[in-house]
Write a protein that holds these residues in place. Structure first.
Motif, PDB file in Angstrom:
ATOM      1  N   ASP A 231     -11.641  39.798  -4.107  1.00 51.16           N
ATOM      2  CA  ASP A 231     -12.331  39.039  -5.140  1.00 51.16           C
ATOM      3  C   ASP A 231     -11.609  39.286  -6.460  1.00 51.16           C
ATOM      4  O   ASP A 231     -11.616  40.428  -6.958  1.00 51.16           O
ATOM      5  CB  ASP A 231     -13.789  39.489  -5.239  1.00 51.16           C
ATOM      6  N   PRO A 232     -10.969  38.270  -7.048  1.00 50.91           N
ATOM      7  CA  PRO A 232     -10.177  38.506  -8.263  1.00 50.91           C
ATOM      8  C   PRO A 232     -11.016  38.889  -9.471  1.00 50.91           C
ATOM      9  O   PRO A 232     -10.491  39.485 -10.420  1.00 50.91           O
ATOM     10  CB  PRO A 232      -9.459  37.168  -8.482  1.00 50.91           C
ATOM     11  N   GLU A 233     -12.302  38.567  -9.459  1.00 54.15           N
ATOM     12  CA  GLU A 233     -13.162  38.891 -10.601  1.00 54.15           C
ATOM     13  C   GLU A 233     -13.600  40.357 -10.571  1.00 54.15           C
ATOM     14  O   GLU A 233     -13.560  41.060 -11.579  1.00 54.15           O
ATOM     15  CB  GLU A 233     -14.396  37.978 -10.608  1.00 54.15           C
ATOM     16  N   THR A 234     -14.011  40.826  -9.395  1.00 54.53           N
ATOM     17  CA  THR A 234     -14.536  42.193  -9.282  1.00 54.53           C
ATOM     18  C   THR A 234     -13.527  43.168  -8.698  1.00 54.53           C
ATOM     19  O   THR A 234     -13.735  44.380  -8.764  1.00 54.53           O
ATOM     20  CB  THR A 234     -15.780  42.200  -8.382  1.00 54.53           C
ATOM     21  N   LEU A 235     -12.453  42.634  -8.096  1.00 51.50           N
ATOM     22  CA  LEU A 235     -11.448  43.411  -7.370  1.00 51.50           C
ATOM     23  C   LEU A 235     -12.014  44.083  -6.121  1.00 51.50           C
ATOM     24  O   LEU A 235     -11.425  45.030  -5.588  1.00 51.50           O
ATOM     25  CB  LEU A 235     -10.768  44.439  -8.277  1.00 51.50           C
ATOM     26  N   ARG A 441     -16.623  49.912  -1.517  1.00 46.37           N
ATOM     27  CA  ARG A 441     -18.016  49.551  -1.827  1.00 46.37           C
ATOM     28  C   ARG A 441     -18.999  50.385  -0.993  1.00 46.37           C
ATOM     29  O   ARG A 441     -20.104  50.669  -1.408  1.00 46.37           O
ATOM     30  CB  ARG A 441     -18.244  48.066  -1.565  1.00 46.37           C
ATOM     31  N   GLN A 442     -18.506  50.775   0.211  1.00 44.58           N
ATOM     32  CA  GLN A 442     -19.396  51.556   1.074  1.00 44.58           C
ATOM     33  C   GLN A 442     -19.684  52.925   0.480  1.00 44.58           C
ATOM     34  O   GLN A 442     -20.711  53.526   0.736  1.00 44.58           O
ATOM     35  CB  GLN A 442     -18.759  51.745   2.462  1.00 44.58           C
ATOM     36  N   SER A 443     -18.748  53.454  -0.335  1.00 48.39           N
ATOM     37  CA  SER A 443     -18.942  54.804  -0.869  1.00 48.39           C
ATOM     38  C   SER A 443     -19.440  54.798  -2.294  1.00 48.39           C
ATOM     39  O   SER A 443     -19.582  55.842  -2.914  1.00 48.39           O
ATOM     40  CB  SER A 443     -17.604  55.567  -0.802  1.00 48.39           C
TER      41      SER A 443
END
Length: 444
Positions: A231-235, A441-443
């Motif tokens: 995702d280029p916005e959130t990386l 994101r999982q961590s």
């Protein structure tokens, strides 16, 4: 202008003549010097400016017709197209090396869509925002304009677009009474039926070599499962999510189930096209140029092919990876105004139309898809608009080259059974996050 040493010599010689011959002769000599200098300056100033750019060898030959027309209309500007390798990755490396070394010889950058974030972030390209209005940009496909933008600037004017799509054999489907596939399952079932009931050996061919083309295939398939790469916005990185693993499993399964040949892991675009146009595959994922190639007079499948957006999972949308080429201006060019004249000519409606009619490439200007002259020669262009509506870009981030390399390596490992799809995507996701400086994101 005359060199300093030569000028000083002339001054001393004139002074001697003043001493020897008097003021009248000296003034005549001064006048002669002025005339000589003025004549040299006029001759120098009338030399044409040369605008140089690097381009794949095959396309340099195709672009020559536009270059010749430009030079005929602009005698003060010459175009020097430097022929590079045919692989886009190698051309990018040559541009990169020239800029890193400094004093690049290129005034323009003929750029693939994925180069812009890297080149703009490095400060190698000129921001063109002030040179083109919003109304002018509105004449181009939205995705093509967006691909030339980076952090609020415009660094590339679109010249020709491209999008991945699915080609299929209409005669084979009619013979079996089947419709063109919409889903991944449809594609597998149609392929197996054709392999079983006809003499066509392969169901589906695509590009599986470890290079950028493999990434474009993955981008379409992961989006078709409802997933994403970055995702280029959130990386955020989506490679270790279930949808991405499903995408890799599909790519591996069509090989292990012999729907695609084992050699597909060595295929470039031309390799997959050759299998399809020789009548040895029912379905092909490739770019718009295939239409003209597969419909040549000596092609066994001439007149028996159609195209559509790529297949997808149920309740998901089709995705077509955005490709295409355009022109940026090197920040280091000493001739920005002349370079802009070249860009305007090539990306004009006239230039794009002529290039499309000559070589069957797809223009970036939206009204050319319904131009009567183009449709008379290429009636399938109206279908291309449907595919263009489904385009998805590769992530426009400055670290794109590194991220693509990571994805290529791990996709190749999964497709050649060196790693499972799940393990490969977990490793690819971890390395990608380290490049981006993010955490899983999982961590979090």
């Amino acid at each position: 202008m005359l060199g300093n040493n030569r000028l000083e010599t002339l001054k001393r010689w004139i002074a001697t003549q003043i001493h020897r011959s008097g003021r009248q002769i000296a003034l005549a000599l001064v006048a002669a010097l002025v005339v000589v200098g003025a004549g040299w300056w006029v001759a120098w100033s009338q030399q044409p400016v040369t605008i140089s750019f690097l381009v794949r060898a095959v396309e340099a030959q195709q672009l020559q017709i536009l270059a010749d027309e430009f030079e005929a209309e602009h005698p003060n500007i010459k175009i020097d197209m430097v022929e590079g390798p045919n692989a886009a990755d190698n051309v990018e490396n040559l541009y990169t090396t020239s800029f890193l070394l400094g004093d690049s010889p290129y005034d323009l950058v003929y750029s693939d869509v994925v180069w812009i974030p890297k080149f703009a972030a490095a400060g190698w390209l000129m921001d063109l925002s002030d040179r083109v209005s919003e109304s002018e940009l509105a004449q181009f496909l939205d995705a093509d304009v967006a691909a030339g933008q980076y952090q609020g600037g415009l660094y590339r004017m679109p010249f020709r677009t491209a999008m991945g799509m699915l080609y299929y054999r209409t005669d084979l489907l009619e013979q079996l009474g089947m419709d063109a596939p919409d889903t991944f399952t449809d594609l597998i079932e149609a392929s197996q039926a054709i392999q079983e009931q006809t003499d066509v050996p392969w169901g589906y061919v695509w590009q599986g070599l470890q290079y950028e083309g493999l990434v474009t295939n993955f981008v379409e398939i992961v989006a078709g499962y409802g997933g994403f790469w970055i995702d280029p916005e959130t990386l955020d990185v989506g490679l270790d999510q279930p949808e991405a693993v499903q995408a890799v499993e599909f790519m591996r399964d069509v090989i292990t189930e012999e729907i695609s040949p084992a050699g597909v892991t060595n295929y470039l675009e031309e390799d997959s096209l050759r299998v399809f146009e020789n009548g040895n595959a029912a379905f092909l994922r490739n770019w718009p140029y295939v239409w003209a190639e597969a419909n040549k007079e000596d092609s066994p499948v001439q007149g028996n092919i159609a195209l559509k957006p790529m297949v997808h999972a149920p309740n998901q949308d089709a995705a077509a990876c955005l490709g295409g080429w355009g022109f940026g201006i090197a920040k280091s060019t000493p001739h920005p105004e002349e370079a802009w004249e070249v860009v305007q000519f090539f990306t004009s409606r006239r230039g794009q139309k002529q290039f499309a009619l000559e070589h069957a490439y797809v223009p970036s200007r939206r009204d050319l898809f319904t131009d009567p002259d183009i449709l008379a020669k290429f009636p399938h262009y109206e279908q291309l608009l449907e595919v263009a509506a489904a385009t998805v870009p590769r992530p426009p981030v400055g670290q794109y080259a590194q991220l693509s390399d990571i994805l290529q390596r791990y996709l190749s490992s999964a497709l050649t059974d060196q790693m499972t799809p799940e393990a490969a995507m977990q490793r690819a996701a971890g390395e990608s996050r380290r490049v981006l400086g993010t955490i899983s994101r999982q961590s979090s």
